[in-house]
Design a protein around this motif. Structure first.
Motif, short mmCIF file in Angstrom:
data_model
loop_
_atom_site.label_atom_id
_atom_site.label_comp_id
_atom_site.label_asym_id
_atom_site.label_seq_id
_atom_site.Cartn_x
_atom_site.Cartn_y
_atom_site.Cartn_z
N PHE A 14 17.25 40.01 58.76
CA PHE A 14 17.09 40.99 57.69
C PHE A 14 15.83 40.76 56.87
CE2 PHE A 14 17.63 43.11 53.69
CZ PHE A 14 18.44 44.20 53.94
N ARG A 212 38.68 45.04 47.08
CA ARG A 212 37.55 44.79 46.18
C ARG A 212 36.22 44.80 46.93
NH1 ARG A 212 39.13 44.18 40.99
NH2 ARG A 212 41.15 43.22 40.64
N THR A 220 27.98 50.05 45.18
CA THR A 220 26.57 49.83 45.55
C THR A 220 25.94 51.13 46.05
OG1 THR A 220 27.08 47.54 46.10
CG2 THR A 220 25.02 48.43 46.97
N MET B 1 16.49 41.52 47.18
CA MET B 1 17.19 40.68 48.15
C MET B 1 16.17 39.87 48.95
SD MET B 1 19.97 41.83 51.10
CE MET B 1 20.11 43.45 50.34
N ASN B 3 14.78 37.80 52.29
CA ASN B 3 14.99 37.85 53.74
C ASN B 3 16.08 36.86 54.13
OD1 ASN B 3 12.87 39.63 53.92
ND2 ASN B 3 11.72 38.44 55.42
N PHE B 4 16.81 37.19 55.19
CA PHE B 4 17.81 36.23 55.68
C PHE B 4 18.09 36.45 57.16
CE2 PHE B 4 20.45 39.87 54.29
CZ PHE B 4 21.31 40.02 55.36
N ASP B 206 18.49 40.97 42.77
CA ASP B 206 18.56 42.35 43.27
C ASP B 206 19.46 42.47 44.49
OD1 ASP B 206 16.95 43.74 41.42
OD2 ASP B 206 15.14 42.96 42.36
N ALA B 207 20.61 41.90 44.42
CA ALA B 207 21.55 41.94 45.54
C ALA B 207 22.93 42.33 45.02
CB ALA B 207 21.59 40.58 46.25
N PRO B 208 23.07 43.57 44.58
CA PRO B 208 24.31 43.99 43.90
C PRO B 208 25.55 43.92 44.80
CG PRO B 208 22.90 45.90 44.36
CD PRO B 208 22.09 44.66 44.66
N LEU B 209 25.38 44.13 46.11
CA LEU B 209 26.56 44.07 46.98
C LEU B 209 27.08 42.65 47.12
CD1 LEU B 209 28.63 45.37 48.77
CD2 LEU B 209 26.99 45.33 50.65
N ARG B 212 28.98 41.85 44.00
CA ARG B 212 30.32 42.46 43.90
C ARG B 212 31.30 41.83 44.86
NH1 ARG B 212 30.51 46.30 40.10
NH2 ARG B 212 28.62 47.50 39.72
N MET B 213 30.81 41.42 46.03
CA MET B 213 31.71 40.77 47.00
C MET B 213 32.12 39.40 46.47
SD MET B 213 30.75 42.00 50.77
CE MET B 213 31.29 43.67 51.19
N GLY B 216 34.62 39.94 43.89
CA GLY B 216 35.90 40.31 44.51
C GLY B 216 36.70 39.08 44.91
N VAL B 252 29.03 35.31 54.39
CA VAL B 252 28.87 36.73 54.07
C VAL B 252 28.32 36.95 52.66
CG1 VAL B 252 30.13 38.89 53.65
CG2 VAL B 252 30.60 37.55 55.71
N ILE B 253 28.88 36.25 51.67
CA ILE B 253 28.43 36.52 50.29
C ILE B 253 27.12 35.81 49.95
CG2 ILE B 253 30.78 36.94 49.46
CD1 ILE B 253 30.59 34.16 48.04
N VAL B 255 24.28 35.72 51.85
CA VAL B 255 23.05 36.19 52.51
C VAL B 255 22.06 36.75 51.49
CG1 VAL B 255 24.16 36.69 54.72
CG2 VAL B 255 24.02 38.49 53.00
#
Lengths: 385, 385
Positions: A14, A212, A220, B1, B3-4, B206-209, B212-213, B216, B252-253, B255
Motif C-alpha cells: 500500500f 463496530r 470513514t 497514512m 506506506n505499508f 491521517d488514518a481514520p479507519l 475507528r477499528m 472498536g 489489521v489495526i 497498518v
C-alpha cells in the motif's frame, strides 16, 4: 457470534511508489499475462510504471476487459493463456479487470464450459496465480476470492467465489487513482458502503466487534468520501477511501455474522438489463430494502441511525425514516441518483426483474432470512419509483 | 497514512466444536509434535478432543512449556524435533505455548545459537509449519508472526518476528476457555487492551479507519470484559473477548500508522526481574506513559477520552487526567493492580530497570518517537509508586 472459518492470504503493498516493488513478488522466468481494460492505464502512467518494474520479464498482453467484464472476452483470454502457456496473471485496473483475471485463472483448468463456474457453481479446484495493481477503489476484489462476470448473449450477470482465486499480492497506490473521473470515485464509495451494509444491517448476532468495525468503515466513507469527491488531488483522503473499500469486503467484518446481499442480487439484474453502473443500482435498491424490511431489520436500523447518523429523536418509525433519508442524501451528495426514472427505467421493468430473479432462485429467497421472493422484489423496487 | 505492506495467511477456525476439524488441516503422514504447557489441557478435555481428531496420526508429545516460555526448555524441544524428524508443530495452549512453538520452529533451522534470533536479530529464513489450538485469549500469537522468549540464566525477555512463523491455522473455540481462572481472563483483556493502545495512542497519522477499528476493539473489551470476568460460563461474551484479542494484534489495526510499544518493552523487564504476569506489568506501566507523554500524545489522548470514555467536559489537562483515571479504574475493576507496591516491587528497582533498558537499546530510545531514554523510564515508573 456464529462459527466461522476465515483465511485471507493476499499480500497488500500500500502507498506511493509500491508498483516498483512488484518484481519482488514475481519470478523473472514466469510467463506473465498482463491483463487490462480500455487503456486508461496507458494515459495515467500506470502501464509505464508496471513495465518499468518488470523490465526483462516475459510478458504477454491482453487488453479490452470491459466494465462488467464479459464472459465472451474472458473466453478469448483463456484461449490465449493456454496457447502461450501463461503461468501468472497480472491484472492492472479496477474490480472488473481483477474479476476477469479470476475467472480466466479458474477457467483455464475447468473441464466443462467455464460458464458452469457461474451458472452451476462448478467447483474450482485449481487456478493460475494472480497479482493485481488496483487503479479504482470499490469492489475489494483485490483482496478477496470473489468475481462477477456478465454474459452478453443472455444478459446474465453472475458471481462465483473460490479460495483458489485470492490474489497473491495486490498493489494499492492511491496515486494511481488521482486521475479518475469523479463519477468513478463516487461509484466506489457507494459500492463499498453497500458491501458493509450487506454484512452489517441484518439482525443482531452478538458480534459487537464486527458491528463496530463495520461502523468504522461506514463513518470513514461518509467523512472521507465527500473530501475525495471534491478534491481528487487530496492524496490522504483518497488513500483512506482506497483502504476502506478494501476492508469493506476482504472478509474481516463479515466473520461470524449473518449477511444479506439482496441489494447486490437485485442490482445485478438492473446492470444486466439496463447497463446502469453497478454502484448506482445499489443506491437505487438499498433504500427500498431498508423500508420493505424495516420490521425484520429494526434493531440494526436503529443502531445504524444512532451510531452512523446520530439520530436519536422521534419514534422508532421516525428514526428509521430519517436514517433512510440520510442514506439517500449521502448518495445524492456524491452525484448518485437513487430513483429508477433517473436512469430512464420504465416502471414495467420491475416485474421483469422480479421474474428473472424468481426464475433463477426457484424457491430460495434473497436476504439474510432467504425470504425475499418475487412479490417482495416488486415492492422493494417500487420504493425507487 | 504511511506506506505499508500487510500479509496474514493464518486460517482461523472459530467456534464450538472446531477442534474436530484440525485433521482437515494436517496430513496423516506428517510427523507432528504436540506441544503444550503444564497439563491443564488434560483437565479441561482439550487434550482428549485433539487426540480424538488426530486418531491414527503420528504424534510425539512435548509438555512443560512455562508461562513466559523459557529458552532453556525450547532448546530441549528443538533437540527432540531434530531427533524425531518432526515435520509439523501443533501448539495447544495460550500465547506462551504458541510463542515457544514459533521459536522452536525457527530454531530448528538456524545455523547459529538459536538465542541469536532474539539477541542479535539473526534472520529467520525458514521454519517448520505450525498450527495452534488456542485455550487462552490474550496475545494474538495465534494469528501473527511474533514471539517472546525468556532466558532464565540471564533474566532476559526478548521478542522476535518473522513471516515464516505465522501459524498455518489456529482453532479458536471459546468453550476451551470456560474453565480458565478469572485471573487469566483479566490478564487477557488487559493484554489485548494494551496491544491496541500501543498501535493507536501515538499521534494522528491521517488514518481514520485504523483509529475507528482500534476504538472498536477497546470498546468491545470494555463492554464484554467485565461480563466474561463476572460470568465465565457466558459463551457469547467469551467468544467476543477471544476474537477481540486476536484482532488486537493480527496486524489489521496497525497498518500504516505509527506504533509505540514502550509499555511492552518496559513491562518485559518487570516480568523478567520480578515474574509479574505480563498483562499486570502493562497495567503498571501504561498510565505512566500516558502521563509522561501527555503533551506528545495530546491529540490522541483527547480522542481516546472522548470516543472511548465519553469525557468531554473540562480543560484538555483535566480531560486527559480523567482518561488516565478511567483506564486505571477499568484495570482495577478486573482485579488488576496498577502500582509497583501491589507487587512488592521496591522503588529502588526503578533505576535498575531503566539501566537495563538503556544498556540494551544504546542510543535508540523507546516509543513512537524513539525518545524515551533512561531518565524517561524512571519518570514513567515513578507514576506507579
Amino acid at each position: 457470534m456464529n462459527n466461522f472459518q476465515f483465511k485471507n492470504p493476499t499480500k497488500i503493498l500500500f502507498g506511493k511508489g509500491q508498483i516498483a516493488n512488484i518484481n519482488q513478488e514475481l519470478h523473472p522466468n514466469q510467463k506473465i499475462l498482463l491483463l487490462y481494460g480500455g487503456g486508461s492505464i496507458k494515459k495515467n502512467g500506470v502501464y509505464d510504471q508496471v513495465m518499468q518494474a518488470l523490465k526483462g520479464y516475459n510478458i504477454t498482453e491482453f487488453s479490452g476487459i470491459e466494465a462488467n467484464p464479459r464472459y465472451e472476452t474472458c473466453l478469448k483470454a483463456i484461449n490465449l493463456v493456454k496457447k502461450e502457456s501463461i503461468e501468472f496473471i497480472l491484472a492492472v485496473g479496477g474490480g472488473s479487470v481483477i474479476d476477469a483475471a479470476k475467472f480466466i485463472a479458474a477457467g483455464v483448468y475447468i473441464e466443462t464450459d467455464p460458464w458452469m463456474i457461474l451458472s452451476d457453481r462448478a467447483k474450482v479446484k485449481q487456478a493460475l496465480p494472480i497479482g493485481t495493481v488496483l487503479t479504482l477503489p470499490a469492489t475489494a476484489s483485490e483482496m478477496n476470492g470473489n468475481a462477477v462476470i456478465t454474459r452478453d448473449a443472455t444478459k446474465e450477470k453472475l458471481a462465483f467465489g473460490s479460495p483458489h482465486v485470492y490474489p497473491q499480492f495486490s498493489v494499492l497506490d492511491p496515486e494511481t487513482t488521482l486521475s479518475l473521473p469523479a463519477r468513478q470515485i463516487a461509484n466506489g464509495v457507494v459500492d463499498a458502503f453497500s458491501h458493509v451494509i450487506e454484512q452489517y444491517l441484518t439482525y443482531p448476532a452478538d458480534a459487537p466487534l464486527q458491528d463496530r468495525m463495520a461502523e468504522g468503515i461506514l463513518l470513514t466513507l461518509i467523512e472521507e468520501g465527500p473530501k475525495t469527491y471534491a478534491d481528487p488531488k487530496d492524496y490522504t483522503s483518497r488513500a483512506n477511501i482506497m483502504w476502506a473499500c478494501t476492508m469493506a469486503l476482504n472478509g474481516v467484518i463479515g466473520v461470524g455474522v449473518p449477511q444479506d446481499w439482496a441489494t447486490h442480487r437485485i442490482g445485478h439484474e438492473l446492470t444486466a438489463l439496463f447497463e446502469i453502473d453497478h454502484a448506482r443500482t445499489l443506491a437505487i435498491v438499498m433504500p427500498g430494502i431498508f423500508q420493505h424490511k424495516s420490521e425484520q431489520k429494526k434493531h440494526k436500523l436503529l443502531q445504524y441511525a444512532s451510531r452512523i447518523w446520530n439520530i436519536t429523536e422521534g419514534s422508532e418509525e421516525e428514526i428509521i425514516h430519517q436514517a433512510v433519508d440520510k442514506t439517500i442524501a449521502f448518495f445524492e451528495s456524491l452525484g448518485i441518483k437513487t430513483k429508477l426514472k433517473d436512469y430512464d427505467v420504465n416502471p414495467e421493468a420491475i416485474n421483469e426483474i422480479a421474474e428473472r430473479l424468481a426464475k433463477r432462485n426457484g424457491e430460495i429467497g434473497l436476504g439474510e432470512h432467504q425470504d425475499i421472493h418475487q412479490q417482495d422484489v416488486v415492492k422493494i423496487l417500487e420504493y425507487a419509483l
